[in-house]
Design a protein around this motif. Structure first.
Motif, PDB file in Angstrom:
ATOM      1  N   ALA A 169       0.877  -1.093   0.043  1.00  0.00           N
ATOM      2  CA  ALA A 169       0.022  -0.052   0.103  1.00  0.00           C
ATOM      3  C   ALA A 169       0.878   1.302   0.062  1.00  0.00           C
ATOM      4  N   SER A 170       1.968   1.314   0.743  1.00  0.00           N
ATOM      5  CA  SER A 170       2.797   2.478   0.889  1.00  0.00           C
ATOM      6  C   SER A 170       4.087   2.014   1.640  1.00  0.00           C
ATOM      7  N   SER A 171       5.225   2.214   0.776  1.00  0.00           N
ATOM      8  CA  SER A 171       6.348   1.372   1.628  1.00  0.00           C
ATOM      9  C   SER A 171       7.643   2.350   2.021  1.00  0.00           C
TER      10      SER A 171
ATOM     11  N   VAL B 127      -4.843   1.130   7.012  1.00  0.00           N
ATOM     12  CA  VAL B 127      -3.642   2.209   7.546  1.00  0.00           C
ATOM     13  C   VAL B 127      -3.062   3.283   7.025  1.00  0.00           C
ATOM     14  N   ALA B 128      -2.787   2.986   5.800  1.00  0.00           N
ATOM     15  CA  ALA B 128      -2.047   4.266   4.969  1.00  0.00           C
ATOM     16  C   ALA B 128      -2.971   5.131   4.266  1.00  0.00           C
ATOM     17  N   GLY B 129      -4.096   4.686   3.766  1.00  0.00           N
ATOM     18  CA  GLY B 129      -5.032   5.402   2.895  1.00  0.00           C
ATOM     19  C   GLY B 129      -5.247   6.723   2.996  1.00  0.00           C
ATOM     20  N   ASN B 130      -5.975   7.049   4.257  1.00  0.00           N
ATOM     21  CA  ASN B 130      -6.209   8.560   4.494  1.00  0.00           C
ATOM     22  C   ASN B 130      -5.174   9.063   5.163  1.00  0.00           C
ATOM     23  N   ALA B 131      -4.114   8.780   5.384  1.00  0.00           N
ATOM     24  CA  ALA B 131      -2.982   9.361   5.921  1.00  0.00           C
ATOM     25  C   ALA B 131      -2.241  10.365   4.809  1.00  0.00           C
ATOM     26  N   GLY B 132      -2.652  10.007   3.604  1.00  0.00           N
ATOM     27  CA  GLY B 132      -1.719  10.468   2.425  1.00  0.00           C
ATOM     28  C   GLY B 132      -2.431  11.410   1.661  1.00  0.00           C
ATOM     29  N   PHE B 133      -1.765  12.363   1.033  1.00  0.00           N
ATOM     30  CA  PHE B 133      -2.408  13.284   0.236  1.00  0.00           C
ATOM     31  C   PHE B 133      -1.522  13.637  -0.950  1.00  0.00           C
ATOM     32  N   LEU B 134      -2.019  13.870  -2.197  1.00  0.00           N
ATOM     33  CA  LEU B 134      -1.245  14.267  -3.429  1.00  0.00           C
ATOM     34  C   LEU B 134      -1.467  15.899  -3.630  1.00  0.00           C
ATOM     35  N   ILE B 135      -0.442  16.496  -3.549  1.00  0.00           N
ATOM     36  CA  ILE B 135      -0.730  17.920  -3.594  1.00  0.00           C
ATOM     37  C   ILE B 135      -0.058  18.609  -5.268  1.00  0.00           C
ATOM     38  N   THR B 136      -1.003  19.220  -5.692  1.00  0.00           N
ATOM     39  CA  THR B 136      -0.629  19.512  -7.170  1.00  0.00           C
ATOM     40  C   THR B 136      -0.872  20.920  -7.391  1.00  0.00           C
ATOM     41  N   ARG B 137      -0.582  21.405  -8.421  1.00  0.00           N
ATOM     42  CA  ARG B 137      -0.991  22.758  -8.875  1.00  0.00           C
ATOM     43  C   ARG B 137      -1.609  23.038  -9.990  1.00  0.00           C
ATOM     44  N   VAL B 138      -2.369  23.898 -10.235  1.00  0.00           N
ATOM     45  CA  VAL B 138      -3.109  24.019 -11.738  1.00  0.00           C
ATOM     46  C   VAL B 138      -2.471  24.700 -12.419  1.00  0.00           C
ATOM     47  N   LEU B 139      -1.922  24.208 -13.558  1.00  0.00           N
ATOM     48  CA  LEU B 139      -1.222  24.844 -14.626  1.00  0.00           C
ATOM     49  C   LEU B 139      -2.106  25.888 -15.472  1.00  0.00           C
ATOM     50  N   TYR B 140      -3.280  25.370 -16.135  1.00  0.00           N
ATOM     51  CA  TYR B 140      -3.873  25.794 -16.831  1.00  0.00           C
ATOM     52  C   TYR B 140      -5.194  25.553 -16.977  1.00  0.00           C
ATOM     53  N   ARG B 141      -5.994  26.291 -17.404  1.00  0.00           N
ATOM     54  CA  ARG B 141      -7.705  25.878 -17.332  1.00  0.00           C
ATOM     55  C   ARG B 141      -7.975  25.949 -18.791  1.00  0.00           C
ATOM     56  N   LYS B 142      -8.844  25.240 -19.324  1.00  0.00           N
ATOM     57  CA  LYS B 142      -9.340  25.387 -20.539  1.00  0.00           C
ATOM     58  C   LYS B 142     -10.881  24.913 -20.801  1.00  0.00           C
ATOM     59  N   ARG B 143     -11.216  25.407 -21.894  1.00  0.00           N
ATOM     60  CA  ARG B 143     -12.580  24.715 -22.113  1.00  0.00           C
ATOM     61  C   ARG B 143     -12.728  24.115 -23.672  1.00  0.00           C
TER      62      ARG B 143
ATOM     63  N   ALA C  86      -4.317  22.294  -4.997  1.00  0.00           N
ATOM     64  CA  ALA C  86      -5.359  21.445  -4.677  1.00  0.00           C
ATOM     65  C   ALA C  86      -4.620  20.224  -4.238  1.00  0.00           C
ATOM     66  N   VAL C  87      -5.362  19.534  -3.304  1.00  0.00           N
ATOM     67  CA  VAL C  87      -4.867  18.400  -2.594  1.00  0.00           C
ATOM     68  C   VAL C  87      -5.918  17.051  -3.025  1.00  0.00           C
ATOM     69  N   LEU C  88      -5.402  16.121  -3.483  1.00  0.00           N
ATOM     70  CA  LEU C  88      -6.151  14.911  -3.605  1.00  0.00           C
ATOM     71  C   LEU C  88      -6.035  14.039  -2.425  1.00  0.00           C
ATOM     72  N   ALA C  89      -7.152  13.855  -1.635  1.00  0.00           N
ATOM     73  CA  ALA C  89      -7.222  12.951  -0.405  1.00  0.00           C
ATOM     74  C   ALA C  89      -7.127  11.486  -0.617  1.00  0.00           C
ATOM     75  N   SER C  90      -6.868  10.807   0.596  1.00  0.00           N
ATOM     76  CA  SER C  90      -6.869   9.405   0.566  1.00  0.00           C
ATOM     77  C   SER C  90      -5.962   8.809  -0.703  1.00  0.00           C
ATOM     78  N   ALA C  91      -4.785   9.427  -0.617  1.00  0.00           N
ATOM     79  CA  ALA C  91      -3.861   8.930  -1.484  1.00  0.00           C
ATOM     80  C   ALA C  91      -2.744   8.096  -0.997  1.00  0.00           C
ATOM     81  N   GLY C  92      -2.599   8.122   0.475  1.00  0.00           N
ATOM     82  CA  GLY C  92      -1.770   7.228   1.137  1.00  0.00           C
ATOM     83  C   GLY C  92      -1.543   5.782   0.590  1.00  0.00           C
ATOM     84  N   ALA C  93      -2.390   5.168   0.336  1.00  0.00           N
ATOM     85  CA  ALA C  93      -2.465   3.813  -0.103  1.00  0.00           C
ATOM     86  C   ALA C  93      -2.679   3.330  -1.562  1.00  0.00           C
TER      87      ALA C  93
END
Ligand code: LLP
Length: 454
Positions: A87-89, A318-334, A402-409
């Motif tokens: 899951a996460s090592s 154990v690990a799932g909700n302990a971890g977060f992936l943090i990212t930055r928005v580069l562009y928006r488009k439609r 922005a942060v993606l949650a539940s990314a620890g596992a």
């Protein structure tokens, strides 16, 4: 403290069993509209380490280990926890596991090597997996692991041969495929007869008989792992019942089974259905442990039998909700009607949405962002490269974090260098402090094993 768990409501489930849900919060909160993980501001993390970045809450991770430990109070000799480290090592996470006297469930020589580096007791290691190589088996025998969880007759014979060559005895359990549907995503259900895992019931007695006759083998256990992200306990009850019936037949052959390995699989709340400030709806590990103990050692069918040790192999819970992936928005488009937020994390950083259509909650660093509809996607050249697809999302602006949650596992660990993207850094948070636990990869590291030959 915001996220310390307490036992919550009890939900009746299938009229057969209880799933006991916890009341606990994610280790995140807003202060003056800015997001914090424990007491560290996400903006500070981004400034210190850049994005994409994996951040883990040490306190939350430990609180989950402690909940399992609470379930075995008074039964420390009979119940063993082997962290499902796939899951996460990261070594620092494994050190937290070792400090709680846990072992590990491993599936490769590489995972055994990590355990040794992190100080996990080899005598508490279970080696699972359908394709153990000869060199991995030899390595595990030399290390003195607790158990090989065997998945085929050929593997059993290979272990017997190598152990005999080495003049040693291999401790063995057979993984039984109980043919139970855990009702989870097909890619992560493992206990159905069409799955590659374990030995079918109809062949189980045969393999135990053979194991008893082979040199270099000591039979200790029987086990199962039925799948992952299981949110109620009923399929465990079914699997345990089937396994125990089989164990009685095996013991009637004169073969003693002292230990039952119930695998991992307990699920977590991915926060799909409620607000961030509401508590999570997560099954309680302590209640789960006690329930399994009851089914295996105190249920009617087993009443006259001896007590058996139980091994649990939890990873995600154990690990799932302990971890977060943090990212930055580069562009928006439609594009026509569709709105895209293009960020600097991609499927190579977090594969779960692309592979399992998994949901990960997107939490804006800036609390004032309203809701909109769209896709959060990465820079990888695949239409399957998305982190959130066709969903309500925060109305992120270019440059927002922005942060993606539940990314620890199954997050960082399933990452790759696809598109020659360096794997992200990892950081461990405790209270108001943070430390780098894995450096961001460099371009040089990505190519360092490649050889240019003229
Ligand atoms: N034991 C065995 C034998 C396993 O195969 C697994 C997971 C575990 C324990 C730990 O299961 P957990 O407690 O984490 O559910 N990549 C997928 C999950 C694959 C699980 C594989 N086996 C995902 O991202 O959902």
């Amino acid at each position: 403290m915001l996220f310390y768990p307490t036992i919550g409501k009890i939900r009746r489930n299938c009229n057969r069993t209880f799933s006991i849900l916890m009341k606990e919060h994610l280790p995140v909160s807003y202060s003056k509209d800015h997001l914090f993980i424990e007491d560290v501001s996400v903006a500070d993390l981004v400034q210190a380490y850049g994005t994409p970045l994996y951040a883990y809450s040490a306190s939350y991770f430990e609180s989950r280990l402690d909940l399992y430990n609470r379930g075995r109070e008074g039964l420390e000799e009979q119940i063993q926890f082997c962290y499902g480290m796939k899951a996460s090592s990261n070594l620092e996470l494994l050190r937290l596991v070792a400090a709680r006297n846990w072992g590990a469930d491993i599936v490769s020589g590489g995972e055994l090597f990590r355990c040794q580096k992190a100080g996990i007791d080899p005598g508490k290691i279970v080696f699972s997996g359908v394709g153990k190589t000869e060199s991995e088996i030899a390595y595990a025998l030399e290390a003195g692991i607790h158990l090989f969880s065997v998945e085929s007759p050929s593997e059993l014979r290979t272990i017997s041969r190598i152990a005999t060559q080495k003049g040693t005895i291999a401790p063995v359990g057979i993984r039984i495929n109980p043919d139970v549907d855990p009702g989870t995503h097909p890619y992560i259900s493992t206990g159905l007869k069409e799955n590659k895992f374990g030995i079918g019931h109809s062949h189980a007695l045969e393999i135990y008989r053979e194991a008893a006759s082979l040199p270099g083998i000591r039979i200790k256990a029987a086990g199962f792992h039925i799948g992952s992200q299981l949110l109620d306990f009923s399929s465990y009850e079914e699997a345990a019942g089937r396994l125990l019936a089989l164990v009685h037949e095996i013991e009637d052959l004169g073969i003693s089974i002292d230990e039952i390995d119930v695998g991992g699989g307990l699920g977590i709340d991915y926060l799909q259905n409620h607000d961030l400030n509401e508590p999570l709806d997560t099954p309680d590990p302590a209640a789960f442990v006690r329930q399994m103990w009851h089914w295996i050692n105190e249920s009617d069918a087993n009443r006259s039998r001896k007590l058996r040790r139980i091994t649990f192999e939890p990873g995600r819970s154990v690990a799932g909700n302990a971890g977060f992936l943090i990212t930055r928005v580069l562009y928006r488009k439609r594009n026509e009607d569709r709105q895209f937020f293009i960020c600097d994390a991609a499927m190579n950083d977090l594969l779960r949405p692309s592979l399992y259509q998994a949901y990960h909650r997107v939490i804006p660093e800036n609390a004032s962002r309203s809701d909109t509809f769209g896709d959060l996607v990465g820079p990888v050249c695949e239409s399957g490269d998305f982190l959130a697809k066709g969903r309500n999302l925060p109305d992120l602006q270019e440059g927002d974090v922005a942060v993606l949650a539940s990314a620890g596992a199954y997050g960082f660990i399933m990452g790759s260098n696809y598109n020659s993207r360096p794997r992200s850094a990892e950081v461990l948070i405790r209270g108001n402090s943070h430390k780098l636990i894995r450096k961001r990869e460099t371009y040089e590291q990505i190519i360092e094993n490649e050889l240019i030959r003229d």
